[in-house]
Scaffold this motif. Structure first.
Motif, PDB file in Angstrom:
ATOM      1  N   SER A  14       0.768  -1.317  -0.229  1.00 41.09           N
ATOM      2  CA  SER A  14      -0.025  -0.307  -0.049  1.00 41.09           C
ATOM      3  C   SER A  14       0.816   1.145   0.282  1.00 41.09           C
ATOM      4  O   SER A  14       2.304   1.278   0.222  1.00 41.09           O
ATOM      5  N   ALA A  15       0.379   2.079  -0.357  1.00 45.82           N
ATOM      6  CA  ALA A  15       1.510   3.849  -0.799  1.00 45.82           C
ATOM      7  C   ALA A  15       1.276   4.247   0.632  1.00 45.82           C
ATOM      8  O   ALA A  15       1.827   4.647   0.795  1.00 45.82           O
ATOM      9  N   GLU A  16       0.238   3.978   1.491  1.00 47.86           N
ATOM     10  CA  GLU A  16       0.452   4.668   2.977  1.00 47.86           C
ATOM     11  C   GLU A  16       1.756   3.743   3.705  1.00 47.86           C
ATOM     12  O   GLU A  16       2.135   4.475   4.397  1.00 47.86           O
ATOM     13  N   GLY A  17       1.548   2.576   4.077  1.00 47.19           N
ATOM     14  CA  GLY A  17       2.591   1.819   4.576  1.00 47.19           C
ATOM     15  C   GLY A  17       4.214   2.181   3.840  1.00 47.19           C
ATOM     16  O   GLY A  17       4.734   3.156   5.193  1.00 47.19           O
ATOM     17  N   GLN A  18       4.333   2.760   2.259  1.00 48.56           N
ATOM     18  CA  GLN A  18       4.947   2.198   2.043  1.00 48.56           C
ATOM     19  C   GLN A  18       5.680   3.609   2.152  1.00 48.56           C
ATOM     20  O   GLN A  18       6.795   4.266   2.587  1.00 48.56           O
ATOM     21  N   ILE A  19       4.818   4.291   2.217  1.00 45.11           N
ATOM     22  CA  ILE A  19       5.370   6.137   3.038  1.00 45.11           C
ATOM     23  C   ILE A  19       5.832   6.389   4.053  1.00 45.11           C
ATOM     24  O   ILE A  19       6.575   7.229   4.614  1.00 45.11           O
ATOM     25  N   ALA A  20       5.341   5.732   4.955  1.00 44.41           N
ATOM     26  CA  ALA A  20       5.580   5.614   6.657  1.00 44.41           C
ATOM     27  C   ALA A  20       7.032   4.762   6.811  1.00 44.41           C
ATOM     28  O   ALA A  20       7.518   5.031   7.551  1.00 44.41           O
ATOM     29  N   LEU A  21       7.411   3.534   5.899  1.00 49.39           N
ATOM     30  CA  LEU A  21       8.884   3.481   5.496  1.00 49.39           C
ATOM     31  C   LEU A  21       9.587   4.124   5.233  1.00 49.39           C
ATOM     32  O   LEU A  21      10.512   4.108   5.746  1.00 49.39           O
ATOM     33  N   PHE A  22       9.142   4.865   4.290  1.00 45.52           N
ATOM     34  CA  PHE A  22       9.842   5.854   4.108  1.00 45.52           C
ATOM     35  C   PHE A  22      10.631   6.658   4.583  1.00 45.52           C
ATOM     36  O   PHE A  22      11.249   7.577   4.977  1.00 45.52           O
ATOM     37  N   ASP A  47      29.386  11.653   4.929  1.00 47.02           N
ATOM     38  CA  ASP A  47      29.090  10.768   4.224  1.00 47.02           C
ATOM     39  C   ASP A  47      28.166  10.914   2.820  1.00 47.02           C
ATOM     40  O   ASP A  47      26.675  10.703   3.340  1.00 47.02           O
ATOM     41  N   PHE A  48      28.985  10.702   1.810  1.00 45.21           N
ATOM     42  CA  PHE A  48      28.574  11.365   0.685  1.00 45.21           C
ATOM     43  C   PHE A  48      27.463  10.265   0.512  1.00 45.21           C
ATOM     44  O   PHE A  48      26.391  10.946  -0.585  1.00 45.21           O
ATOM     45  N   ASN A  49      27.315   9.121   0.105  1.00 45.44           N
ATOM     46  CA  ASN A  49      26.925   8.157   0.000  1.00 45.44           C
ATOM     47  C   ASN A  49      25.605   7.960   0.588  1.00 45.44           C
ATOM     48  O   ASN A  49      24.247   7.443  -0.169  1.00 45.44           O
ATOM     49  N   SER A  50      26.113   8.101   1.931  1.00 51.00           N
ATOM     50  CA  SER A  50      24.398   8.436   2.758  1.00 51.00           C
ATOM     51  C   SER A  50      23.601   9.673   1.780  1.00 51.00           C
ATOM     52  O   SER A  50      22.173   9.363   2.365  1.00 51.00           O
ATOM     53  N   GLU A  51      23.495  10.482   2.245  1.00 50.16           N
ATOM     54  CA  GLU A  51      23.350  12.044   2.116  1.00 50.16           C
ATOM     55  C   GLU A  51      22.785  11.594   0.556  1.00 50.16           C
ATOM     56  O   GLU A  51      21.524  12.188   0.219  1.00 50.16           O
ATOM     57  N   ARG A  52      23.175  10.325  -0.498  1.00 53.56           N
ATOM     58  CA  ARG A  52      22.910  10.426  -1.815  1.00 53.56           C
ATOM     59  C   ARG A  52      21.353   8.974  -1.871  1.00 53.56           C
ATOM     60  O   ARG A  52      20.293   9.587  -2.304  1.00 53.56           O
ATOM     61  N   SER A  53      21.594   8.470  -0.958  1.00 51.85           N
ATOM     62  CA  SER A  53      20.620   7.724  -0.234  1.00 51.85           C
ATOM     63  C   SER A  53      19.215   8.616   0.226  1.00 51.85           C
ATOM     64  O   SER A  53      18.493   7.939  -0.561  1.00 51.85           O
ATOM     65  N   LEU A  54      19.135   9.818   1.369  1.00 53.27           N
ATOM     66  CA  LEU A  54      18.723  10.204   1.157  1.00 53.27           C
ATOM     67  C   LEU A  54      17.910  10.878   0.195  1.00 53.27           C
ATOM     68  O   LEU A  54      16.263  11.408   0.267  1.00 53.27           O
ATOM     69  N   VAL A  55      18.677  12.085  -0.373  1.00 51.89           N
ATOM     70  CA  VAL A  55      17.855  12.512  -1.196  1.00 51.89           C
ATOM     71  C   VAL A  55      17.641  11.711  -2.679  1.00 51.89           C
ATOM     72  O   VAL A  55      16.092  11.486  -2.677  1.00 51.89           O
ATOM     73  N   ARG A  56      17.244  10.091  -2.993  1.00 51.84           N
ATOM     74  CA  ARG A  56      16.944   8.996  -3.477  1.00 51.84           C
ATOM     75  C   ARG A  56      15.261   9.336  -2.593  1.00 51.84           C
ATOM     76  O   ARG A  56      14.524   8.591  -3.461  1.00 51.84           O
ATOM     77  N   LEU A  57      15.810   9.243  -1.324  1.00 50.40           N
ATOM     78  CA  LEU A  57      14.352   8.449  -0.846  1.00 50.40           C
ATOM     79  C   LEU A  57      13.353   9.559  -0.383  1.00 50.40           C
ATOM     80  O   LEU A  57      12.306   9.120  -0.069  1.00 50.40           O
ATOM     81  N   VAL A  58      14.169  11.155  -0.238  1.00 49.48           N
ATOM     82  CA  VAL A  58      12.706  11.432  -0.376  1.00 49.48           C
ATOM     83  C   VAL A  58      12.140  11.939  -1.295  1.00 49.48           C
ATOM     84  O   VAL A  58      10.569  11.984  -2.168  1.00 49.48           O
ATOM     85  N   GLY A  59      13.050  11.601  -2.514  1.00 53.08           N
ATOM     86  CA  GLY A  59      12.578  11.320  -3.660  1.00 53.08           C
ATOM     87  C   GLY A  59      11.135  10.510  -4.394  1.00 53.08           C
ATOM     88  O   GLY A  59      10.237  10.545  -4.986  1.00 53.08           O
ATOM     89  N   LYS A  60      11.466   9.476  -3.789  1.00 54.56           N
ATOM     90  CA  LYS A  60      10.531   8.625  -4.447  1.00 54.56           C
ATOM     91  C   LYS A  60       9.254   9.069  -3.048  1.00 54.56           C
ATOM     92  O   LYS A  60       8.630   8.271  -3.474  1.00 54.56           O
ATOM     93  N   ARG A  61       9.466   8.601  -1.637  1.00 56.51           N
ATOM     94  CA  ARG A  61       8.396   9.321  -1.570  1.00 56.51           C
ATOM     95  C   ARG A  61       7.493  10.307  -1.884  1.00 56.51           C
ATOM     96  O   ARG A  61       6.774  10.434  -1.507  1.00 56.51           O
ATOM     97  N   ARG A  62       8.277  11.545  -2.271  1.00 56.49           N
ATOM     98  CA  ARG A  62       7.510  12.579  -2.831  1.00 56.49           C
ATOM     99  C   ARG A  62       6.716  12.110  -4.271  1.00 56.49           C
ATOM    100  O   ARG A  62       5.132  11.789  -4.398  1.00 56.49           O
ATOM    101  N   SER A  63       7.473  11.039  -4.744  1.00 55.15           N
ATOM    102  CA  SER A  63       6.459  10.334  -6.539  1.00 55.15           C
ATOM    103  C   SER A  63       5.185   9.773  -5.571  1.00 55.15           C
ATOM    104  O   SER A  63       3.736   9.623  -6.188  1.00 55.15           O
ATOM    105  N   LEU A  64       5.467   8.831  -4.788  1.00 55.05           N
ATOM    106  CA  LEU A  64       4.071   8.169  -3.877  1.00 55.05           C
ATOM    107  C   LEU A  64       3.530   8.937  -3.113  1.00 55.05           C
ATOM    108  O   LEU A  64       2.241   8.853  -3.474  1.00 55.05           O
ATOM    109  N   LEU A  65       3.638  10.225  -3.149  1.00 50.01           N
ATOM    110  CA  LEU A  65       2.779  11.129  -1.768  1.00 50.01           C
ATOM    111  C   LEU A  65       2.037  11.808  -3.786  1.00 50.01           C
ATOM    112  O   LEU A  65       0.856  11.867  -3.682  1.00 50.01           O
ATOM    113  N   ASP A  66       2.739  12.122  -4.612  1.00 48.01           N
ATOM    114  CA  ASP A  66       2.131  12.428  -5.908  1.00 48.01           C
ATOM    115  C   ASP A  66       1.030  11.750  -6.178  1.00 48.01           C
ATOM    116  O   ASP A  66       0.184  12.311  -6.404  1.00 48.01           O
TER     117      ASP A  66
END
Length: 89
Positions: A24-32, A49-68
Motif C-alpha cells: 500500500s502507498a500509505e505503508g511505503q510512505i510511512a516506511l520511507f 558521508d556522501f553516499n548516505s546523503e545521496r541515499s537520503l535524496v533518493r528516498l525523499v524523491g521516492k516518497r514525493r513520487s508516492l505522495l504525488d
C-alpha cells in the motif's frame, strides 16, 4: 540493524491495511519517512558521508513520487497520511 522485522511490521500494521500489506502507498510512505528520519540523524553526526546523503535524496524523491501518486488517486487518503506523519504538505 536499525530496522528490525518487528518494527517494519509495526509500521505497516499502523499505516497499511495489515502487517503483511507491504504494497500500500500509505505503508511505503510511512516506511520511507522512518528511513529518512534515521538517515537524517546519521548525517548530522557524519557530515562527510556522501553516499548516505545521496541515499537520503533518493528516498525523499521516492516518497514525493508516492505522495504525488496518492494525491492524484485519492485526495482523502493523501491528506490523512500527511496529517498522520506530520509532513509539511
Amino acid at each position: 540493524m536499525y530496522l528490525a522485522k518487528e518494527k517494519k511490521e509495526e509500521i505497516f500494521a499502523k499505516h497499511g491495511k495489515g502487517k503483511n500489506d507491504t504494497g500500500s502507498a500509505e505503508g511505503q510512505i510511512a516506511l520511507f519517512t522512518y528511513r529518512i528520519a534515521h538517515l537524517s540523524e546519521h548525517l548530522k553526526k557524519n557530515r562527510k558521508d556522501f553516499n548516505s546523503e545521496r541515499s537520503l535524496v533518493r528516498l525523499v524523491g521516492k516518497r514525493r513520487s508516492l505522495l504525488d501518486y496518492l494525491m492524484k488517486k485519492d485526495i482523502m487518503r493523501y491528506r490523512a497520511i500527511v496529517k498522520e506523519l506530520g509532513l509539511r504538505k
